[in-house]
Scaffold this active site. Structure first.
Site, short mmCIF file in Angstrom:
data_model
loop_
_atom_site.label_atom_id
_atom_site.label_comp_id
_atom_site.label_asym_id
_atom_site.label_seq_id
_atom_site.Cartn_x
_atom_site.Cartn_y
_atom_site.Cartn_z
N GLU A 244 -57.53 11.30 34.31
CA GLU A 244 -56.82 12.46 34.85
C GLU A 244 -55.39 12.00 35.10
OE1 GLU A 244 -54.83 14.75 36.61
OE2 GLU A 244 -55.87 14.25 38.46
N CYS A 278 -50.06 16.21 40.55
CA CYS A 278 -50.12 16.23 39.08
C CYS A 278 -50.11 17.66 38.54
CB CYS A 278 -51.36 15.48 38.59
SG CYS A 278 -52.88 16.00 39.39
#
Ligand code: NDP
Length: 471
Positions: A244, A278
């Site tokens: 991720e 993110c």
């Protein structure tokens, strides 16, 4: 001075062998909070051995046994929520609002994993063949500093659900938070060796996990550059990877959206987790014909953003986690100026009165061209780029003109239209008319934002191997 010098291996707190220490610095005032001893290869190998031994029995546990463990973990972590929030504010500098929300995600990870587990079929038929979904093996979990507790709990919960044991390397910058989490896990009376954790550097502890043949899979959250290193290292022993990674998420405002409503949301959204997120929508794509109107609303919204001490409930943006991160964001603001973007709000330097910490001004560039580095690279700070588009097709092209593909956001008065646009965006998650989170929906990135998915059934299957049994 507080010293954190323990790893958690085979159900016990053990003293690390390392001699090197890392100072934990409060990002709001640069005062030293504690120091953490950095683990060695030897410590990491001991943790891997414990996880490997425990896998033999833990992989055979029943769903009910795993659910019981997840419930105990949830209970113990819930008891320490206040402590975890306070330490996260002090050590990481997350605003109180953000840390409280992050804590809710942390605890709810156990609930959503239990829900997934209850409905998951570990045995099914494909053709005429019995397929058993079997635990992949020992999982190496490597996490960053921007929501440390949440990442550790989410990944560990999934591993438990699958029947895997784990070795965790958290960010050493989160060591005080990790220490409390370890106390919670210890109180949850876990089977020995199910959970093991070693503080230390990525280049030592992380690299040992990546290279070790007894690790079957790595679940990593962090930068794309480190994700690539891990993937390259993992392939030698054919480890499975869930990565991720970073993002540069577009927020497309179609011309039928209510600008007075969506532009302030877009500005505050870009500054989520002080910009250290993110999924932050850091590229605001707006119709060229409405750029002047958008600029005026965005500028007014930025004036409402309070950069301040994270302890203050009124603060929207706290300090950057470290001086290194502060310098990195400053370099990008300078780059935006050098590239010829128009500075609409914020800019270089620290806000007045906040000179003692790693505080960055809430910054907006407008008239940004998507080819500029500030539009292409993940800054990981409170810096928003407004990018004009000609029409819907141009908006889609700009949105997809990036190496990343983690998230995207679309605002439109016409939901059907927004859905049509969403179908053409290369991103793992697309939010229409707002910022929503669903812990059961798959989470992960297209392109260089990662490999694989987390959460729900998709996340669970990333920790399982299908075994076909032909009778
Ligand atoms: P990194 O990707 O460098 O670090 C994430 C984790 O990986 C840390 O625990 C780190 O350890 C570890 N690590 C580093 N090198 C290796 C290696 N060779 N092998 C195995 N593990 C390793 O991110 P940073 O924390 O340094 O942040 C830098 C940038 O990454 C940010 O500015 C942002 O762009 C991005 N980022 C993205 C995140 C996301 O949620 N997608 C989260 C955090 C950062 P160590 O701390 O010792 O280096």
């Amino acid at each position: 001075m507080k010293r954190i010098d323990k790893a958690y291996i085979n159900g016990e707190f053990v003293t690390l062998h390392g001699n090197d220490v890392f100072d934990l610095i409060n990002p709001s005032n640069h005062q030293k909070i504690a120091e953490v001893v950095l683990g060695t290869e030897q410590d990491t190998i001991a943790a891997i051995a414990a996880a490997k031994a425990a896998f033999k029995t833990f992989s055979k546990t029943t769903v009910e046994e795993r659910i019981a463990i997840l419930e105990r973990l949830k209970a113990e972590v819930s008891k320490r929520q206040e402590d975890l929030i306070e330490v996260m504010i002090q050590e990481y500098g997350g605003t109180r609002k953000f840390c409280e929300m992050s804590m809710q995600f942390t605890v709810s990870a156990f609930d959503s994993t239990i829900a997934t587990l209850r409905s998951y079929d570990f045995q099914r038929i494909a053709g005429e063949t019995l397929v058993q979904m079997t635990p992949v093996g020992v999982v190496g979990i490597i996490t960053p500093w921007n929501a440390s507790n949440s990442f550790i709990c989410g990944k560990f919960a999934t591993a438990i659900a699958a029947g895997c044991t784990v070795v965790v390397k958290p960010s050493e910058m989160s060591a005080s938070q990790t220490e409390i989490l370890l106390e919670c896990f210890h109180a949850a009376d876990l089977p020995k060796g199910l959970f093991n954790l070693v503080n230390g550097l990525g280049s030592t502890v992380g690299a040992t996990i990546t290279a070790h043949p007894a690790i079957a899979k790595i679940s990593f959250t962090g930068s794309t550059i480190t994700g690539k290193l891990i993937a390259k290292g993992a392939v030698d022993s054919m480890k499975r990877v869930t990565l991720e990674l970073g993002g540069k998420s577009p927020n497309i405002i179609l011309e039928d959206a209510d600008l007075e409503k969506v532009i302030p949301m877009a500005v505050f959204g870009a500054y989520m987790n002080s910009g250290q997120a993110c999924v932050a929508p850091t590229r605001l794509l707006v119709p060229k014909s409405k750029l002047a109107e958008v600029n005026a609303i965005a500028k007014a919204a930025a004036a409402q953003v309070q950069v301040g001490l994270p302890t203050d409930t009124a603060s929207h943006v706290g300090p950057m986690v470290s001086e290194k991160q502060y310098e990195r964001v400053q370099r990008y603001i300078q780059l935006g100026l050098d590239e010829g973007a128009e500075l609409l709000a914020g800019g270089l330097g620290k806000p007045e009165g906040l000179e003692d910490g790693n505080f960055v001004k809430a910054t907006i560039f407008t008239g940004v061209n998507n080819a500029m580095r500030i539009a292409q690279e993940e800054i990981f700070g409170p810096v928003l780029s407004i990018i004009p588009f000609e029409d819907e097709d141009d908006a889609i092209a700009i949105a997809n003109d990036t190496n990343y593909g983690l998230a995207a956001y679309i605002s439109s008065g016409d939901e059907e239209r927004a859905l049509r646009v969403a179908a053409q965006i290369d991103a793992g998650r697309v939010n229409i008319n707002g910022f929503k989170h669903d812990p059961l929906a798959p989470f992960g990135g297209f392109k260089q934002s990662g490999i694989g998915r987390e959460y729900g059934t998709y996340g669970l299957e990333a920790y399982l191997e299908p075994k076909a049994i032909l009778i």
